[in-house]
Write a protein that holds these residues in place. Sequence first.
Motif, short mmCIF file in Angstrom:
data_model
loop_
_atom_site.label_atom_id
_atom_site.label_comp_id
_atom_site.label_asym_id
_atom_site.label_seq_id
_atom_site.Cartn_x
_atom_site.Cartn_y
_atom_site.Cartn_z
N ASP A 6 74.05 45.08 54.05
CA ASP A 6 73.69 44.11 55.25
C ASP A 6 73.69 42.68 54.82
O ASP A 6 72.92 42.28 54.00
N ASP A 7 74.70 41.85 55.12
CA ASP A 7 75.02 40.51 54.76
C ASP A 7 74.16 39.58 55.05
O ASP A 7 73.56 38.41 54.70
N ARG B 260 73.97 45.13 42.51
CA ARG B 260 74.08 43.87 42.14
C ARG B 260 74.66 42.81 43.08
O ARG B 260 74.90 41.78 42.83
N LYS B 261 74.62 43.39 44.28
CA LYS B 261 75.75 42.57 45.44
C LYS B 261 74.77 41.29 46.14
O LYS B 261 75.23 40.67 46.77
N TRP C 170 68.62 39.42 49.29
CA TRP C 170 67.48 39.15 48.30
C TRP C 170 67.51 37.45 47.95
O TRP C 170 68.61 36.88 47.95
N GLY C 171 66.25 37.25 47.97
CA GLY C 171 65.94 35.65 47.65
C GLY C 171 66.21 35.34 46.16
O GLY C 171 66.36 34.11 45.90
N GLU C 172 66.31 36.14 45.42
CA GLU C 172 66.58 36.03 43.94
C GLU C 172 67.39 37.31 43.45
O GLU C 172 67.57 38.23 44.14
N PRO C 173 68.03 37.09 42.31
CA PRO C 173 68.68 38.35 41.79
C PRO C 173 67.68 39.33 41.68
O PRO C 173 66.61 39.29 41.14
N LEU C 174 68.22 40.79 42.20
CA LEU C 174 67.14 41.87 42.23
C LEU C 174 66.64 42.20 40.79
O LEU C 174 65.47 42.30 40.65
N GLU C 175 67.51 42.12 39.52
CA GLU C 175 67.05 42.49 38.46
C GLU C 175 65.91 41.38 38.07
O GLU C 175 65.00 41.80 37.29
#
Length: 213
Positions: A85-86, A69-70, A90-95
């Motif tokens: 890796d900062d 969730r990071k 993800w370009g959107e929340p992974l969920e």
Amino acid sequence: MKTLPALSWFAALGLSLAVAGCNLIPPPAPDPTRYYVLTSPAPEPAVTRVAQGSVRIGLRAVELAPYLRKGVLVVRHGENELVFDDFARWGEPLEAGIGRALRAQLQADARVGRVFASPFPLDEGRDYDVLVSVSHCEGVRTAHGAAVRFSAEVQIVRPADGGESVVVARRVFTAPEVPWDGRNHAALVRSLSDAVSALSREVVAAMPAASSR
């Protein structure tokens, strides 16, 4: 009268130092962060698809293991070390991304009529609700190489009006691990997208036939 040249000299010196100071300030470095989204394969042309099915599915919000969730891509070293890796995010929340890709894949299946995302409309009935809990969605590096890992638990629930929903199927889906070079994040995301597509096929396969309702 002799003070004017001295003042001019100090003024010129101050101007030179100011200009030199401006030249010493480095230009801003470009942001190395890259953003990624899951994708779905292009749908088949309409002329090649059979008639759309009638099963109505409600897709509940996807749940993630806490370490996913990071907002960054995760690479596991061995079995116990996690690297976040900062600069690969993800370009959107992974969920939300998994839910979006999964919904598109389910809707493209010829056996499915409609797919509703949570919160569900009150005026539309559903034959089954789908609950997905993702436990792995990452790259893995080991002493023997690198691979892509994706797994999730799937529950198929028959919603009941005025009563308790009934679980009609429960499966643990694990996508086959595919090789990865351990560095290319775009390739990692493509393989994870393929895993979500395979998950959608598993969901439909686990669903009882519409005629059994």
